[in-house]
Design a protein around this motif. Structure first.
Motif, short mmCIF file in Angstrom:
data_model
loop_
_atom_site.label_atom_id
_atom_site.label_comp_id
_atom_site.label_asym_id
_atom_site.label_seq_id
_atom_site.Cartn_x
_atom_site.Cartn_y
_atom_site.Cartn_z
N SER A 211 -16.51 33.37 -3.24
CA SER A 211 -16.89 32.83 -4.64
C SER A 211 -16.32 31.49 -4.58
O SER A 211 -16.97 30.70 -5.21
N VAL A 212 -14.91 31.35 -4.30
CA VAL A 212 -14.38 30.12 -4.41
C VAL A 212 -15.27 29.07 -3.53
O VAL A 212 -15.43 27.76 -3.90
N LEU A 213 -15.77 29.49 -2.49
CA LEU A 213 -16.21 28.50 -1.55
C LEU A 213 -17.62 28.09 -2.37
O LEU A 213 -18.14 26.87 -1.95
N ALA A 214 -18.07 28.93 -2.94
CA ALA A 214 -19.62 28.67 -3.42
C ALA A 214 -19.52 27.55 -4.57
O ALA A 214 -20.19 26.74 -4.76
N THR A 215 -18.20 27.39 -5.36
CA THR A 215 -18.12 26.38 -6.02
C THR A 215 -17.34 25.10 -5.62
O THR A 215 -17.39 24.16 -6.43
N ARG B 40 -17.82 23.96 3.36
CA ARG B 40 -17.34 23.02 4.56
C ARG B 40 -16.02 22.32 4.14
O ARG B 40 -15.68 21.55 4.92
N THR B 41 -15.20 22.81 2.96
CA THR B 41 -13.94 22.25 2.76
C THR B 41 -13.07 23.28 3.09
O THR B 41 -12.79 24.10 2.61
N GLY B 42 -12.25 22.66 4.40
CA GLY B 42 -11.47 23.48 4.72
C GLY B 42 -10.29 23.99 3.73
O GLY B 42 -9.55 24.66 3.75
N GLN B 43 -9.87 22.81 3.07
CA GLN B 43 -8.86 22.99 2.15
C GLN B 43 -9.05 23.89 1.36
O GLN B 43 -8.13 24.65 0.68
N THR C 219 -6.81 27.07 0.34
CA THR C 219 -6.26 27.51 -0.82
C THR C 219 -6.68 28.84 -1.20
O THR C 219 -5.88 29.45 -1.98
N ALA C 220 -7.68 29.09 -1.14
CA ALA C 220 -8.14 30.26 -1.53
C ALA C 220 -7.46 31.45 -1.03
O ALA C 220 -6.92 32.46 -1.65
N LEU D 131 -7.30 31.91 -11.68
CA LEU D 131 -7.17 31.35 -10.35
C LEU D 131 -8.31 30.92 -9.45
O LEU D 131 -8.21 30.48 -8.42
N GLY D 132 -9.63 31.19 -10.21
CA GLY D 132 -10.88 30.76 -9.67
C GLY D 132 -11.65 31.88 -8.74
O GLY D 132 -12.66 31.75 -8.25
#
Length: 451
Positions: free
Chosen positions: A202-206, A210-213, A217-218, A271-272
């Protein structure tokens, strides 16, 4: 001198009328159709979803578009009113589901549960991700990274549904059997891992897949949340439950538990992550607390099962559009997704059970029981739709997978379990489980910890 802000206007009378009619119609249809489904030996979830399908774009919008437009206006501000009630229902439902987590029982299952759950998660997850990359464009929302969609589909296909499985095991008088306990404990592991994977995706969806950071972080935030929950959350839950228990009756305990569910959900949302993760973790902490008086939560479980959960599943049905299946590409994709969902979970659980040296019939029973997706997959589909990962077509397909797999589980499980000879310990436990009561909605009143 600063003037006081004008009071916020109350909901307009026409909007309130529509809202009340929506609630009454959806709950009434969901209750009737849910009972009807149960009468024929089907999950009540099927009937509750059909309530939304009947008044949604699948039927009413095509038969009587003017009536549909009036009853279900597309204005988000008005549609979100019924959504809010459904969200409250799903948060409480997931929180109560989390109370079934019994870490001690899972530890006692040891290597067996680990092998079955691990294979039962990895195989369908890998297959789901694989077919996710091959999905037609009608299944993927505009602007969504294909990797995010593939990961989301994989997670949707690898979970099981604790409430549905527990209900099936009770109805088939298998909960006291060793195989029933193993199915339930493995389902708990599946869902715990599934909720955490869903939160990361879900965090990656927002943030961008492809953002490794973003991924790092998640994971870090997720680990920090779990650590705080285990260290501070457990003590806080115990203190709140002890304080609430001083009051007479169950009202204070119900209010306290509901507040903890909602605040935990708010914490993970801030927290996202998904709000349902916080409710689930909070439920697990409450269920494991020795200060919990389970009987006091029976009214809450009854209300959630009889009112809030049916409204949520009816709203889930509102977003299904079965006319999407008229598109050959969507229909073929749906058949493939269903086949992979059934075969992947069955093969994974069977393989894990055989590695753990369980018999062939035990392995078949585990594959059949864990194939039930039910409630959890519907919730995941709703999350995907809200995040903009799924289209109406892919959402419809995933919900249909939840329905079909929940219908398939009982007959296959009955066949396999009939070939497994009971032992003396199971006969002793049977007397205890016969005393368990269920709410009108079919949810366990007691927690798995007590079983």
């Amino acid at each position: 001198m600063a003037l006081a802000a004008a009071p916020v206007a109350v909901i307009p009378a026409p909007h309130l009328l529509t809202f009340l009619l929506q609630l009454g119609l959806l709950l009434g249809l969901a209750t009737v159709l849910g009972r009807l489904a149960a009468r024929f030996g089907l999950p009540a979830l099927l009937g509750e979803l059909c309530a939304g399908i009947l008044v949604g774009p699948s039927l009413l919008a095509n038969v009587a578009p003017d009536v549909s437009a009036w009853l279900l206006p597309q204005d988000p501000a008005r549609f979100h009113l019924i959504d809010a009630v459904g969200q409250l229902g799903v948060l409480l439902l997931v929180g109560l589901t989390g109370m079934h987590v019994d870490a001690g029982f899972i530890r006692r299952q040891g290597r067996t549960a680990a092998w079955i759950s691990g294979a039962g998660l990895v195989v369908p997850l890998a297959l789901g991700v694989g077919i996710g990359f091959l999905a037609p464009h009608e299944m993927i929302a505009d602007g969504v990274d294909p990797l995010v969609f593939a990961l989301f589909l994989g997670i949707a296909l690898c979970v099981s549904a604790i409430p549905v499985i527990a209900k099936i095991l009770m109805e088939m008088r298998l909960l006291h059997r060793d195989i029933g306990q193993l199915i339930l404990s493995t389902a708990v592991i599946d869902d715990v891992v599934g909720w955490f994977l869903l939160s990361v995706v879900s965090v990656l969806a927002t943030a961008g897949a492809r953002t490794g950071q973003a991924a790092a972080t998640a994971v870090a935030l997720l680990a920090a949340f779990v650590l705080v929950a285990l260290v501070l959350g457990r003590r806080t839950v115990a203190a709140v439950l002890r304080l609430a228990d001083r009051a007479e009756g169950s009202r204070t305990t119900i209010a306290a538990v509901t507040v903890m569910f909602l605040l935990s959900a708010a914490a993970t949302h801030a927290l996202g992550f998904e709000a349902i993760l916080g409710a689930f973790v909070c439920g697990a902490l409450i269920g494991s607390s020795p200060d919990l008086k389970v009987a006091k939560l029976a009214p809450l479980q009854t209300f959630v099962a009889a009112v809030l959960a049916p409204i949520f599943f009816a709203t889930a049905g509102l977003r299904m559009d079965l006319t999407e299946l008229a598109n050959p590409a969507v229909l073929v994709a749906g058949i493939v997704v269903l086949a992979v969902a059934v075969a992947g979970k069955f093969a994974g659980a069977y393989l894990g059970a055989r590695i753990a040296r369980r018999s062939r019939w035990e392995a078949l029973a585990l594959g059949a029981g864990l194939n039930s997706r039910g409630v959890i997959e519907v919730i995941i589909a709703m999350v995907g739709l809200r995040l903009g990962v799924l289209t109406t077509a892919s959402y419809t397909v995933i919900v249909l997978v939840a329905v079909v797999t929940s219908m398939m589980a009982p007959p296959l499980l009955r066949l396999a379990a009939s070939r497994i000879a009971p032992n003396d310990d199971e006969a002793v436990r049977e007397k205890f489980f016969d005393a368990l009561q269920t709410t009108p909605g079919g949810e366990l009143v007691t927690t798995a910890k007590e079983t």
